[in-house]
Design a protein around this motif. Sequence first.
Motif, short mmCIF file in Angstrom:
data_model
loop_
_atom_site.label_atom_id
_atom_site.label_comp_id
_atom_site.label_asym_id
_atom_site.label_seq_id
_atom_site.Cartn_x
_atom_site.Cartn_y
_atom_site.Cartn_z
N LEU A 1 31.74 2.69 -18.99
CA LEU A 1 31.29 2.19 -17.68
C LEU A 1 30.23 1.26 -17.66
CD1 LEU A 1 30.33 5.60 -15.58
CD2 LEU A 1 31.84 3.65 -14.77
N ASP A 2 29.38 1.17 -18.65
CA ASP A 2 28.68 0.03 -18.84
C ASP A 2 29.13 -1.19 -19.04
OD1 ASP A 2 26.35 1.78 -18.63
OD2 ASP A 2 25.91 2.04 -20.64
N GLN A 3 30.25 -1.15 -20.02
CA GLN A 3 31.11 -2.29 -20.02
C GLN A 3 31.84 -2.91 -18.76
OE1 GLN A 3 33.11 -2.38 -23.82
NE2 GLN A 3 32.51 -0.34 -24.04
N CYS A 4 31.95 -2.29 -17.53
CA CYS A 4 32.73 -2.86 -16.62
C CYS A 4 32.10 -2.42 -15.18
CB CYS A 4 34.06 -1.98 -16.57
SG CYS A 4 34.32 -0.19 -16.53
N ARG A 5 30.77 -2.48 -15.39
CA ARG A 5 30.05 -2.06 -14.05
C ARG A 5 30.22 -3.05 -12.94
NH1 ARG A 5 27.54 2.67 -13.34
NH2 ARG A 5 26.76 3.45 -15.09
N GLU A 6 30.63 -4.36 -13.26
CA GLU A 6 31.05 -5.08 -12.10
C GLU A 6 32.04 -5.07 -11.31
OE1 GLU A 6 32.61 -7.05 -15.96
OE2 GLU A 6 30.88 -6.05 -15.43
N ASP A 7 32.98 -4.15 -12.10
CA ASP A 7 34.32 -3.66 -11.31
C ASP A 7 34.25 -2.12 -10.99
OD1 ASP A 7 35.77 -6.19 -11.75
OD2 ASP A 7 36.16 -5.57 -13.86
N THR B 1 32.39 1.60 -10.04
CA THR B 1 31.48 2.49 -9.57
C THR B 1 31.51 3.84 -10.11
OG1 THR B 1 30.86 1.16 -7.58
CG2 THR B 1 30.12 3.36 -7.60
N LEU B 2 30.50 4.26 -10.49
CA LEU B 2 30.55 6.11 -11.04
C LEU B 2 30.23 6.80 -9.80
CD1 LEU B 2 30.62 8.36 -13.18
CD2 LEU B 2 27.91 8.02 -13.34
N ARG C 1 36.61 -2.93 -5.87
CA ARG C 1 35.77 -1.99 -6.69
C ARG C 1 36.56 -0.85 -7.08
NH1 ARG C 1 31.22 -3.41 -8.35
NH2 ARG C 1 30.64 -1.26 -9.42
N HIS D 1 30.08 6.89 -20.45
CA HIS D 1 29.28 5.90 -20.03
C HIS D 1 29.07 4.60 -20.60
CE1 HIS D 1 27.01 8.28 -17.04
NE2 HIS D 1 27.41 9.07 -17.74
N ASP E 1 29.14 7.19 -2.50
CA ASP E 1 29.76 6.05 -3.52
C ASP E 1 31.36 6.19 -3.22
OD1 ASP E 1 27.56 6.18 -5.14
OD2 ASP E 1 27.95 7.90 -6.15
#
Length: 319
Positions: free
Chosen positions: A77-83, A85-86, A102, A74, A92
Amino acid sequence: METVFTVDGHCDTMLRVMNDPDFDFFAKNSSGHLDLPRLKEGGVNLQIMALFVEKRFKPFQALPRTLEMAGAFHRLLDQCREDVTLIEKTQDLEEIARDSKRKGFLMALEGAEALCSSDVLYSFFKLGLRLITLTWNQRNQLADGVGESCTGGGLTHLGRELVQEMNNLGIGVDVSHLSEKSFWDVAEVSRKPLIASHSNAYNICDHQRNLKDDQISAIVESQGIIGINFCSFFLNKTRQTSIEDILLHIDYLGKGWGFDCIGLGTDFDGIGYPPTNLQDISRLPGLFKKLKECYGEEVASKIMGENWRRVLHAVLPSS
Ligand SMILES: [Zn+2]
Protein backbone atom coordinates in the motif's frame (compact mmCIF):
# COMPACT_ATOMS: atom_id res chain seq x y z
CA MET A 1 -14.88 2.00 -22.13
CA GLU A 2 -18.03 2.30 -20.07
CA THR A 3 -17.26 2.32 -16.35
CA VAL A 4 -19.14 0.68 -13.52
CA PHE A 5 -18.27 0.57 -9.81
CA THR A 6 -16.52 -2.79 -9.66
CA VAL A 7 -15.62 -4.83 -6.59
CA ASP A 8 -13.79 -8.14 -6.38
CA GLY A 9 -14.49 -9.77 -3.03
CA HIS A 10 -11.58 -12.20 -2.93
CA CYS A 11 -8.10 -12.70 -4.34
CA ASP A 12 -5.01 -14.51 -3.06
CA THR A 13 -2.48 -12.25 -4.74
CA MET A 14 -0.76 -11.54 -1.40
CA LEU A 15 0.38 -15.15 -1.54
CA ARG A 16 2.28 -14.34 -4.74
CA VAL A 17 3.65 -11.18 -3.18
CA MET A 18 5.00 -13.28 -0.30
CA ASN A 19 6.24 -16.32 -2.17
CA ASP A 20 7.20 -15.40 -5.74
CA PRO A 21 10.43 -13.36 -5.88
CA ASP A 22 9.88 -12.70 -9.61
CA PHE A 23 6.42 -11.20 -9.11
CA ASP A 24 6.13 -7.44 -9.42
CA PHE A 25 2.69 -6.21 -8.30
CA PHE A 26 3.26 -2.86 -10.01
CA ALA A 27 4.12 -4.28 -13.44
CA LYS A 28 1.85 -6.09 -15.85
CA ASN A 29 2.70 -9.77 -15.46
CA SER A 30 2.17 -12.44 -18.08
CA SER A 31 1.50 -15.09 -15.42
CA GLY A 32 -1.06 -15.16 -12.61
CA HIS A 33 -4.28 -13.23 -12.54
CA LEU A 34 -3.91 -9.87 -10.85
CA ASP A 35 -1.57 -6.90 -10.46
CA LEU A 36 -2.03 -3.12 -10.31
CA PRO A 37 -1.92 -2.51 -14.10
CA ARG A 38 -4.46 -5.31 -14.67
CA LEU A 39 -6.70 -3.99 -11.87
CA LYS A 40 -6.72 -0.67 -13.72
CA GLU A 41 -7.43 -2.36 -17.04
CA GLY A 42 -10.28 -4.33 -15.47
CA GLY A 43 -11.81 -1.15 -14.03
CA VAL A 44 -11.74 -2.52 -10.48
CA ASN A 45 -12.57 0.14 -7.89
CA LEU A 46 -12.26 -2.04 -4.80
CA GLN A 47 -10.17 -5.15 -4.39
CA ILE A 48 -10.54 -7.25 -1.25
CA MET A 49 -7.08 -8.75 -0.62
CA ALA A 50 -6.97 -11.89 1.46
CA LEU A 51 -4.06 -12.80 3.70
CA PHE A 52 -4.08 -16.55 3.17
CA VAL A 53 -2.14 -18.44 5.79
CA GLU A 54 -0.73 -21.63 4.34
CA LYS A 55 -1.11 -24.98 6.07
CA ARG A 56 2.61 -25.30 6.85
CA PHE A 57 2.35 -22.33 9.27
CA LYS A 58 -0.62 -23.75 11.18
CA PRO A 59 -1.21 -23.72 14.01
CA PHE A 60 1.88 -22.49 15.86
CA GLN A 61 3.36 -20.12 13.29
CA ALA A 62 0.01 -18.72 12.20
CA LEU A 63 0.28 -15.54 14.29
CA PRO A 64 3.78 -14.50 13.13
CA ARG A 65 2.90 -15.45 9.55
CA THR A 66 -0.34 -13.45 9.58
CA LEU A 67 1.53 -10.44 11.00
CA GLU A 68 4.17 -10.86 8.31
CA MET A 69 1.50 -10.87 5.61
CA ALA A 70 -0.22 -7.83 7.11
CA GLY A 71 3.17 -6.09 7.04
CA ALA A 72 3.71 -7.03 3.39
CA PHE A 73 0.21 -5.75 2.56
CA HIS A 74 0.96 -2.38 4.18
CA ARG A 75 4.33 -2.21 2.44
CA LEU A 76 2.49 -2.73 -0.86
CA LEU A 77 0.00 0.00 0.00
CA ASP A 78 2.79 2.41 0.92
CA GLN A 79 4.13 2.02 -2.60
CA CYS A 80 0.85 2.97 -4.27
CA ARG A 81 -0.70 5.54 -1.93
CA GLU A 82 -1.24 7.98 -4.80
CA ASP A 83 -3.54 5.43 -6.49
CA VAL A 84 -4.95 3.38 -3.64
CA THR A 85 -6.91 4.01 -0.41
CA LEU A 86 -6.99 1.51 2.45
CA ILE A 87 -10.68 0.81 3.05
CA GLU A 88 -11.29 0.90 6.80
CA LYS A 89 -14.58 2.80 7.17
CA THR A 90 -17.65 3.75 5.18
CA GLN A 91 -16.20 7.18 4.29
CA ASP A 92 -13.33 5.42 2.51
CA LEU A 93 -15.89 3.66 0.33
CA GLU A 94 -17.43 7.02 -0.51
CA GLU A 95 -14.03 8.45 -1.36
CA ILE A 96 -13.30 5.79 -3.98
CA ALA A 97 -16.87 5.97 -5.31
CA ARG A 98 -16.44 9.74 -5.87
CA ASP A 99 -13.04 9.47 -7.53
CA SER A 100 -13.10 6.76 -10.17
CA LYS A 101 -9.33 7.02 -10.61
CA ARG A 102 -8.68 5.95 -7.01
CA LYS A 103 -8.80 2.32 -6.02
CA GLY A 104 -9.54 0.82 -2.66
CA PHE A 105 -7.87 -2.20 -1.08
CA LEU A 106 -9.56 -3.91 1.84
CA MET A 107 -7.54 -6.22 4.06
CA ALA A 108 -9.11 -9.63 4.63
CA LEU A 109 -7.88 -12.74 6.42
CA GLU A 110 -8.51 -16.26 5.15
CA GLY A 111 -8.11 -18.69 8.03
CA ALA A 112 -8.22 -17.13 11.51
CA GLU A 113 -5.71 -19.38 13.29
CA ALA A 114 -3.86 -16.27 14.46
CA LEU A 115 -6.87 -14.90 16.32
CA CYS A 116 -6.52 -16.47 19.76
CA SER A 117 -8.35 -13.79 21.78
CA SER A 118 -10.48 -10.69 21.34
CA ASP A 119 -7.45 -8.51 22.11
CA VAL A 120 -5.52 -10.10 19.23
CA LEU A 121 -8.58 -9.49 17.04
CA TYR A 122 -8.51 -5.85 18.12
CA SER A 123 -4.82 -5.58 17.19
CA PHE A 124 -5.61 -6.77 13.68
CA PHE A 125 -8.60 -4.42 13.53
CA LYS A 126 -6.16 -1.59 14.26
CA LEU A 127 -3.96 -2.84 11.42
CA GLY A 128 -6.95 -2.41 9.09
CA LEU A 129 -8.41 -5.92 8.95
CA ARG A 130 -12.05 -5.65 7.85
CA LEU A 131 -13.15 -9.11 6.65
CA ILE A 132 -12.40 -12.52 8.14
CA THR A 133 -12.97 -15.91 6.52
CA LEU A 134 -13.10 -17.76 9.83
CA THR A 135 -11.55 -20.97 8.53
CA TRP A 136 -10.01 -22.43 5.44
CA ASN A 137 -11.06 -26.05 4.96
CA GLN A 138 -9.54 -27.25 8.24
CA ARG A 139 -10.68 -26.91 11.84
CA ASN A 140 -9.29 -24.12 13.94
CA GLN A 141 -9.94 -22.66 17.39
CA LEU A 142 -12.94 -20.68 16.12
CA ALA A 143 -14.83 -23.15 13.96
CA ASP A 144 -14.75 -26.17 11.68
CA GLY A 145 -14.03 -25.73 8.01
CA VAL A 146 -15.82 -27.66 5.29
CA GLY A 147 -13.10 -30.34 5.25
CA GLU A 148 -14.15 -31.31 8.80
CA SER A 149 -17.84 -31.64 7.97
CA CYS A 150 -17.96 -35.36 8.84
CA THR A 151 -17.32 -34.55 12.51
CA GLY A 152 -20.34 -32.22 12.75
CA GLY A 153 -18.47 -29.42 14.57
CA GLY A 154 -19.52 -25.77 14.47
CA LEU A 155 -18.50 -22.51 16.13
CA THR A 156 -16.52 -22.80 19.37
CA HIS A 157 -17.11 -20.58 22.41
CA LEU A 158 -14.21 -18.39 21.27
CA GLY A 159 -15.66 -18.39 17.73
CA ARG A 160 -18.98 -17.09 19.05
CA GLU A 161 -17.26 -14.42 21.12
CA LEU A 162 -15.14 -13.22 18.19
CA VAL A 163 -18.06 -13.17 15.73
CA GLN A 164 -19.92 -10.86 18.14
CA GLU A 165 -16.80 -8.76 18.56
CA MET A 166 -16.39 -8.55 14.77
CA ASN A 167 -20.00 -7.30 14.57
CA ASN A 168 -19.23 -4.65 17.19
CA LEU A 169 -15.96 -3.49 15.64
CA GLY A 170 -17.12 -3.44 12.02
CA ILE A 171 -15.34 -6.48 10.59
CA GLY A 172 -17.25 -8.61 8.07
CA VAL A 173 -17.87 -12.27 8.91
CA ASP A 174 -17.07 -14.42 5.88
CA VAL A 175 -18.78 -17.83 5.81
CA SER A 176 -17.00 -19.22 2.73
CA HIS A 177 -15.09 -22.44 3.59
CA LEU A 178 -17.15 -23.11 6.76
CA SER A 179 -18.71 -26.50 7.50
CA GLU A 180 -22.50 -26.44 7.40
CA LYS A 181 -22.76 -26.59 11.18
CA SER A 182 -20.35 -23.66 11.52
CA PHE A 183 -22.33 -21.76 8.90
CA TRP A 184 -25.58 -22.16 10.82
CA ASP A 185 -23.93 -21.22 14.10
CA VAL A 186 -22.60 -18.01 12.51
CA ALA A 187 -26.03 -17.29 11.01
CA GLU A 188 -27.51 -17.56 14.50
CA VAL A 189 -24.87 -15.49 16.30
CA SER A 190 -24.08 -12.72 13.78
CA ARG A 191 -26.30 -9.63 13.63
CA LYS A 192 -24.75 -8.25 10.44
CA PRO A 193 -25.16 -9.22 6.76
CA LEU A 194 -23.56 -12.59 6.09
CA ILE A 195 -20.77 -12.58 3.54
CA ALA A 196 -19.81 -15.62 1.45
CA SER A 197 -16.92 -13.89 -0.29
CA HIS A 198 -16.06 -16.64 -2.78
CA SER A 199 -18.63 -19.46 -3.10
CA ASN A 200 -21.15 -20.63 -5.70
CA ALA A 201 -24.51 -22.43 -5.80
CA TYR A 202 -24.44 -26.11 -4.81
CA ASN A 203 -27.54 -26.89 -6.85
CA ILE A 204 -25.70 -25.87 -10.02
CA CYS A 205 -22.38 -27.50 -9.04
CA ASP A 206 -22.44 -29.95 -6.14
CA HIS A 207 -19.01 -29.13 -4.74
CA GLN A 208 -18.59 -29.00 -0.95
CA ARG A 209 -17.36 -25.39 -1.19
CA ASN A 210 -20.68 -24.23 -2.65
CA LEU A 211 -23.82 -23.09 -0.85
CA LYS A 212 -26.98 -25.15 -0.41
CA ASP A 213 -30.33 -23.46 -1.04
CA ASP A 214 -31.15 -23.00 2.65
CA GLN A 215 -27.75 -21.37 3.20
CA ILE A 216 -28.42 -19.00 0.30
CA SER A 217 -31.79 -18.14 1.86
CA ALA A 218 -30.10 -17.33 5.19
CA ILE A 219 -27.58 -15.06 3.47
CA VAL A 220 -30.38 -13.29 1.59
CA GLU A 221 -32.40 -12.90 4.78
CA SER A 222 -29.41 -11.21 6.42
CA GLN A 223 -29.17 -8.90 3.35
CA GLY A 224 -25.74 -10.36 2.75
CA ILE A 225 -23.78 -11.27 -0.36
CA ILE A 226 -22.40 -14.21 -2.30
CA GLY A 227 -19.24 -13.50 -4.30
CA ILE A 228 -19.21 -15.68 -7.40
CA ASN A 229 -16.02 -17.76 -7.44
CA PHE A 230 -14.31 -18.12 -10.86
CA CYS A 231 -12.66 -21.46 -10.03
CA SER A 232 -13.77 -23.94 -12.69
CA PHE A 233 -14.06 -26.77 -10.13
CA PHE A 234 -16.64 -24.72 -8.21
CA LEU A 235 -18.47 -23.75 -11.41
CA ASN A 236 -18.93 -27.16 -13.03
CA LYS A 237 -16.45 -29.58 -11.38
CA THR A 238 -14.18 -29.68 -14.42
CA ARG A 239 -11.10 -27.71 -15.46
CA GLN A 240 -12.88 -26.23 -18.46
CA THR A 241 -15.42 -23.41 -18.10
CA SER A 242 -16.41 -20.18 -19.78
CA ILE A 243 -18.29 -17.02 -18.84
CA GLU A 244 -21.51 -18.96 -19.54
CA ASP A 245 -20.86 -21.16 -16.49
CA ILE A 246 -20.63 -18.06 -14.31
CA LEU A 247 -23.92 -16.89 -15.79
CA LEU A 248 -25.58 -20.20 -14.84
CA HIS A 249 -24.81 -19.57 -11.16
CA ILE A 250 -25.82 -15.90 -11.37
CA ASP A 251 -29.05 -16.81 -13.11
CA TYR A 252 -29.89 -19.47 -10.53
CA LEU A 253 -29.27 -17.10 -7.60
CA GLY A 254 -30.97 -14.12 -9.26
CA LYS A 255 -34.11 -15.92 -10.35
CA GLY A 256 -34.43 -17.80 -7.06
CA TRP A 257 -33.58 -15.06 -4.55
CA GLY A 258 -33.25 -11.78 -6.47
CA PHE A 259 -30.09 -10.11 -7.77
CA ASP A 260 -29.26 -8.11 -4.63
CA CYS A 261 -27.30 -10.98 -3.08
CA ILE A 262 -24.82 -11.43 -5.95
CA GLY A 263 -21.31 -10.04 -6.23
CA LEU A 264 -17.92 -11.17 -7.50
CA GLY A 265 -15.34 -13.12 -5.50
CA THR A 266 -12.97 -14.19 -8.24
CA ASP A 267 -10.45 -16.10 -6.09
CA PHE A 268 -7.83 -14.97 -8.59
CA ASP A 269 -4.27 -16.10 -7.81
CA GLY A 270 -5.79 -18.77 -5.57
CA ILE A 271 -7.21 -20.91 -8.38
CA GLY A 272 -5.73 -22.89 -11.25
CA TYR A 273 -8.41 -22.95 -13.89
CA PRO A 274 -10.38 -19.75 -14.43
CA PRO A 275 -12.99 -19.60 -17.24
CA THR A 276 -11.41 -19.46 -20.70
CA ASN A 277 -12.72 -15.99 -21.53
CA LEU A 278 -12.11 -14.61 -18.02
CA GLN A 279 -8.47 -15.49 -17.56
CA ASP A 280 -7.52 -12.59 -15.34
CA ILE A 281 -8.87 -9.49 -13.59
CA SER A 282 -8.37 -7.30 -16.69
CA ARG A 283 -11.18 -9.22 -18.40
CA LEU A 284 -13.98 -8.10 -16.05
CA PRO A 285 -15.41 -5.53 -18.52
CA GLY A 286 -16.32 -8.51 -20.74
CA LEU A 287 -18.40 -9.92 -17.90
CA PHE A 288 -20.13 -6.56 -17.37
CA LYS A 289 -21.01 -6.43 -21.06
CA LYS A 290 -22.48 -9.91 -20.92
CA LEU A 291 -24.44 -9.16 -17.72
CA LYS A 292 -25.91 -6.03 -19.32
CA GLU A 293 -27.07 -8.07 -22.30
CA CYS A 294 -28.76 -10.60 -20.00
CA TYR A 295 -30.23 -8.43 -17.24
CA GLY A 296 -29.88 -4.76 -18.18
CA GLU A 297 -27.59 -2.08 -16.80
CA GLU A 298 -29.06 -1.72 -13.29
CA VAL A 299 -28.83 -5.40 -12.36
CA ALA A 300 -25.42 -5.72 -14.03
CA SER A 301 -24.11 -2.80 -11.95
CA LYS A 302 -25.39 -4.40 -8.75
CA ILE A 303 -23.56 -7.64 -9.53
CA MET A 304 -20.35 -5.89 -10.57
CA GLY A 305 -20.04 -3.91 -7.34
CA GLU A 306 -23.08 -2.05 -6.02
CA ASN A 307 -24.18 -5.02 -3.89
CA TRP A 308 -20.73 -5.29 -2.31
CA ARG A 309 -20.83 -1.53 -1.68
CA ARG A 310 -24.23 -1.85 0.08
CA VAL A 311 -23.08 -4.75 2.26
CA LEU A 312 -19.78 -3.11 3.22
CA HIS A 313 -21.69 0.04 4.15
CA ALA A 314 -23.75 -2.03 6.55
CA VAL A 315 -20.71 -3.80 8.01
CA LEU A 316 -17.81 -1.33 8.21
CA PRO A 317 -17.47 1.28 10.94
CA SER A 318 -18.60 4.77 9.97
CA SER A 319 -15.69 6.54 11.63
ZN1 LIG B 1 -10.63 -19.63 -0.34
